[in-house]
Design an enzyme around this catalytic site. Structure first.
Site, mmCIF file in Angstrom:
data_model
loop_
_atom_site.group_PDB
_atom_site.id
_atom_site.type_symbol
_atom_site.label_atom_id
_atom_site.label_comp_id
_atom_site.label_asym_id
_atom_site.label_seq_id
_atom_site.Cartn_x
_atom_site.Cartn_y
_atom_site.Cartn_z
ATOM 1 N N ASP A 38 -12.797 86.486 26.950
ATOM 2 C CA ASP A 38 -13.949 85.614 26.882
ATOM 3 C C ASP A 38 -14.989 86.156 25.900
ATOM 4 O O ASP A 38 -15.011 87.344 25.632
ATOM 5 C CB ASP A 38 -14.493 85.751 28.310
ATOM 6 N N LYS A 63 -15.427 81.155 23.844
ATOM 7 C CA LYS A 63 -16.007 79.878 23.414
ATOM 8 C C LYS A 63 -17.486 79.920 23.752
ATOM 9 O O LYS A 63 -17.910 80.483 24.736
ATOM 10 C CB LYS A 63 -15.313 78.715 24.083
ATOM 11 N N MET A 179 -28.214 81.416 32.120
ATOM 12 C CA MET A 179 -28.138 80.401 31.060
ATOM 13 C C MET A 179 -29.402 79.570 30.938
ATOM 14 O O MET A 179 -29.334 78.397 30.628
ATOM 15 C CB MET A 179 -26.952 79.447 31.320
HETATM 16 N N1 SAH Z 1 -19.605 84.990 34.969
HETATM 17 C C1 SAH Z 1 -20.774 85.576 34.373
HETATM 18 C C2 SAH Z 1 -21.803 84.533 33.999
HETATM 19 C C3 SAH Z 1 -21.338 83.583 32.941
HETATM 20 S S1 SAH Z 1 -22.547 82.393 32.540
HETATM 21 C C4 SAH Z 1 -21.349 86.616 35.322
HETATM 22 O O1 SAH Z 1 -20.941 86.687 36.477
HETATM 23 O O2 SAH Z 1 -22.186 87.401 34.904
HETATM 24 C C5 SAH Z 1 -23.262 83.132 31.100
HETATM 25 C C6 SAH Z 1 -24.670 83.599 31.425
HETATM 26 O O3 SAH Z 1 -24.590 84.815 32.121
HETATM 27 C C7 SAH Z 1 -25.501 83.917 30.218
HETATM 28 O O4 SAH Z 1 -26.083 82.753 29.656
HETATM 29 C C8 SAH Z 1 -26.532 84.819 30.800
HETATM 30 O O5 SAH Z 1 -27.502 84.091 31.523
HETATM 31 C C9 SAH Z 1 -25.707 85.588 31.807
HETATM 32 N N2 SAH Z 1 -25.237 86.878 31.278
HETATM 33 C C10 SAH Z 1 -23.982 87.294 31.158
HETATM 34 N N3 SAH Z 1 -23.932 88.570 30.707
HETATM 35 C C11 SAH Z 1 -25.217 88.958 30.556
HETATM 36 C C12 SAH Z 1 -25.852 90.168 30.166
HETATM 37 N N4 SAH Z 1 -25.140 91.244 29.808
HETATM 38 N N5 SAH Z 1 -27.199 90.208 30.134
HETATM 39 C C13 SAH Z 1 -27.944 89.144 30.480
HETATM 40 N N6 SAH Z 1 -27.400 87.973 30.855
HETATM 41 C C14 SAH Z 1 -26.053 87.884 30.913
#
Ligand code: SAH
Length: 514
Positions: A38, A63, A179
Site C-alpha cells: 500500500d 493508490k 483523513m
Molecule cells: N489503516 C490505516 C489508516 C488508513 S486511512 C491505519 O490504521 O492507520 C489513511 C489516513 O490514516 C491518513 O489520511 C491519515 O489520517 C492516517 N495516517 C496513516 N498513517 C499516518 C501517519 N504515519 N501519520 C499521521 N497520519 C497517518
C-alpha cells in the site's frame, strides 16, 4: 506449480516506524511468495522484507485518492485472488491496521466471495501511534474515558450527515480524526455548533512515528488555521480533546537531541547497524549509504592499455575494482603477473594493495592515508617518476588530482576509466537528492575507508555539501583531504561516542545560529 493452496494475509504494517510492525507481520513477510504493498506502508519495511526474502515478488498497488479509486480497488482484489489461485502465499501490506479505514474488510469480502483463504493480521493504527509519538494518550484517567476514531473523508456518494458531529461533540471523549486535513474547518465548525467548547485542545500530527513527524497544537477553534499556516498535508491524524494538554508533560519523540536532523551513515557493515541504531535512538532521521555495484565500462580501452603494457614504467590503481578489471584484461590477453614485471605499482589504499598481493604482486607505493594527495606525496619523494609513462586505472568520475599531479612531476599519464560505481535502488537517489537540496545536517564517518566509499558513491562535489563527524584523527585527516568540512571529531573511537558527538555538535551548531 506445487498445487498447494494459496492464501492472502491482510497485514497491518503499522504507522511508519518499522519497529512497530508486528512479529507475525514480519514472519509472514520473510516467508511469503508475493507482497502487495500500500502507499502508506513504509517502503523500508518492504526493503527489509526483501533482504530476508529476496525471491518474493513485489506488487506496488499503492493508490492515492482520485476518481479511479474504486476501479483500482477492484483490480487490487482481482490481483490478490489471482495470486492466491496460482498457489502463492501473499502478504497484502496495509498502512496502520488493515481494518481501520483501510478497506481491508472489503478485500476480505472479495477473497471470501472468491473462495480464497485469508488471514487478518492487525497492525498498530496511526490513530493511536501518531498521538503516542506526539506525547498524547488517546485516553487518560480523569480526562477522557472514551475515544472515537472517525473518518474526516467525505465520500461524495454519501449524504453529508453520515457522521453525527453534534453527538460526538456532546459525548465528551477524545476524537481521533483520520483523513481530515481538507475538511478540518468544516468538521471543527460542526463540533462547535454541536456544543464543543471552542477552547477544547486539539493537535494535528503529520507523518506520525516517522523521523519527519511534525505536530501542531491549538484549540478546536484555531487548529485549522494553524495547520494551514504550518502547511501540514496528508497523512495527518487530528486529535481533539483535553488529552492533548498532556503533550506538554509527556512529549518524548520530538524532544530527542537529534529529532528533525538528518544524518548519513556511510558504511554498510555490521558496525553501521550499531551506528544507525544509536543515531535513531537519539531521534535522527538516518540515511544509509546504499551498497555499490561495479559496472565495467568499455573493455576496449583497458585491452588497448594492456597490449601496450611494456611501454609503461608505472601502474597506478585506485581501488580493488581497478585491480580486478586490469587482471581480467591481462588474462583475456593470455597474460599473467609476469607481464607486469619491471613495472612499478602504486595504489591508493591498503585494500587495493592486498588485492594486488593476492595476484602475486607487491605494491611499491601504498600511502598511509587513502587519498590521491597521499599517493602523490609518496611519488614526489621518489626519483623514478619523472620522464616515465604512467598507466592510471580509475573509476569514472575519479578526481583529476592524481593524473594532474603526476604530470606536474614530469610523467606522461594515460588514464583508463575502467568502471563506474553504481549505487543500487532508490536509497542512492534519495541520498543524492538530500545532499543536493542541502537537507543533510551531518555525515558520519567511522573510518577513513568510509570516506573513500562516500566519495565514490556520491562524487566529490556532492560529498562536500554536508559537514562530517568523524570517529577519530585518522578519519578526520581523510575527511579534510577530501575537502569535506569537519564539524566534530569523536574523542573515543566507538559507535556510541560517534553518535553522541554528532548530537552534541549539531545541538551546539543550532545554538550558535539562534
Ligand atoms: N489503516 C490505516 C489508516 C488508513 S486511512 C491505519 O490504521 O492507520 C489513511 C489516513 O490514516 C491518513 O489520511 C491519515 O489520517 C492516517 N495516517 C496513516 N498513517 C499516518 C501517519 N504515519 N501519520 C499521521 N497520519 C497517518
Amino acid at each position: 506449480m506445487t498445487g498447494r493452496a494459496g492464501i492472502v494475509y491482510l497485514v497491518g504494517a503499522g504507522p511508519g516506524d518499522p519497529g512497530l510492525l508486528t512479529v507475525r507481520g514480519r514472519d509472514l513477510l520473510a516467508t511469503c511468495d508475493a507482497i502487495a504493498s500500500d502507499a502508506l506502508a513504509n517502503p523500508a519495511i518492504v526493503a527489509e522484507a526483501l533482504r530476508a526474502n529476496p525471491r518474493a515478488e513485489v506488487h506496488d498497488v499503492g493508490k492515492r485518492g482520485g476518481s479511479s479509486e474504486s476501479a483500482s480497488q477492484e483490480s487490487i482484489n482481482a490481483l490478490l485472488v489471482s495470486l492466491a489461485r496460482a498457489g502463492k502465499r501473499v502478504v497484502r501490506l496495509k498502512g496502520g491496521d488493515p481494518l481501520v479505514f483501510g478497506r481491508g474488510s472489503e478485500e476480505a469480502q472479495a477473497l471470501a466471495a472468491a473462495g480464497v483463504a485469508f488471514e487478518l493480521v492487525p497492525g498498530v493504527t496511526a490513530g493511536v501511534a501518531a498521538p503516542a509519538y506526539a506525547g498524547i494518550p488517546v485516553t487518560h484517567r480523569g480526562v477522557a474515558t472514551a475515544v472515537t476514531f472517525v473518518t474526516g473523508h467525505e465520500d461524495p456518494s454519501k449524504p453529508e450527515t453520515q457522521t453525527d458531529w453534534a453527538a460526538l461533540a456532546r459525548a465528551g471523549g477524545t476524537i481521533v480524526l483520520y483523513m481530515g486535513v481538507k475538511t478540518l474547518p468544516r468538521i471543527a465548525g460542526a463540533l462547535m455548533a454541536g456544543g464543543m467548547p471552542p477552547d477544547t485542545p486539539a493537535a494535528a500530527v503529520q507523518w506520525g512515528t516517522h523521523a519527519r513527524q511534525r505536530t501542531v497544537t491549538a484549540t478546536v477553534a484555531t487548529l485549522a488555521d494553524a495547520v494551514a499556516r504550518e502547511a501540514l498535508s496528508a497523512p495527518v491524524i487530528t486529535i481533539i480533546g483535553d488529552v492533548v494538554s498532556l503533550r506538554e508533560e509527556i512529549a518524548w519523540f520530538d524532544r530527542r537531541p537529534l529529532f528533525g536532523r538528518r544524518v548519513v551513515v556511510t558504511r554498510a557493515s555490521a558496525q553501521a547497524g550499531g551506528l544507525r541504531t544509536a543515531l535513531a535512538e537519539l531521534g535522527a532521521d538516518v540515511l544509509e549509504l546504499p551498497a555499490l555495484r561495479v559496472e565495467p565500462l568499455d573493455p576496449a580501452a583497458l585491452a588497448g592499455a594492456v597490449a601496450a603494457l611494456s611501454s609503461y614504467k608505472w601502474l597506478v590503481l585506485t581501488s580493488q575494482n581497478a585491480v580486478s578489471l586490469l587482471w581480467d584484461a591481462l588474462r583475456a590477453a593470455g597474460l599473467d603477473a609476469r607481464s607486469v614485471s619491471g613495472i612499478r605499482l602504486a595504489c591508493v589504499g591498503k585494500a587495493t594493495s592486498e588485492a594486488l598481493l593476492a595476484r602475486g604482486l607487491a605494491a611499491d607505493v601504498v600511502p598511509d592515508r587513502f587519498v590521491a594527495e597521499a599517493v602523490l606525496e609518496k611519488m614526489r619523494a621518489r626519483y623514478d617518476v619523472k620522464g616515465t609513462r604512467v598507466l592510471y586505472v580509475a573509476a569514472e568520475g575519479a578526481r583529476e588530482v592524481l593524473p594532474d599531479g603526476l604530470r606536474a612531476l614530469g610523467a606522461t599519464v594515460d588514464v583508463v576509466r575502467a568502471y563506474r560505481s553504481v549505487s543500487d535502488g532508490a536509497g542512492a537517489d534519495s541520498l543524492r537528492a538530500a545532499l543536493e537540496a542541502g537537507t543533510v545536517d551531518a555525515v558520519t564517518f567511522a573510518s577513513a575507508s568510509a570516506v573513500a566509499g562516500f566519495l565514490e558513491a556520491v562524487g566529490p562535489e556532492l560529498a562536500r555539501r554536508a559537514p562530517a563527524v568523524s570517529i577519530g584523527p585518522i578519519t578526520s585527516d581523510a575527511v579534510r583531504a577530501a575537502g569535506i568540512a569537519l564539524l566534530a571529531e569523536s574523542a573515543e573511537a566507538s559507535v556510541a561516542a560517534l553518535a553522541r558527538t554528532t548530537a552534541d555538535a549539531l545541538t551546539a551548531a543550532a545554538q550558535r545560529r539562534v
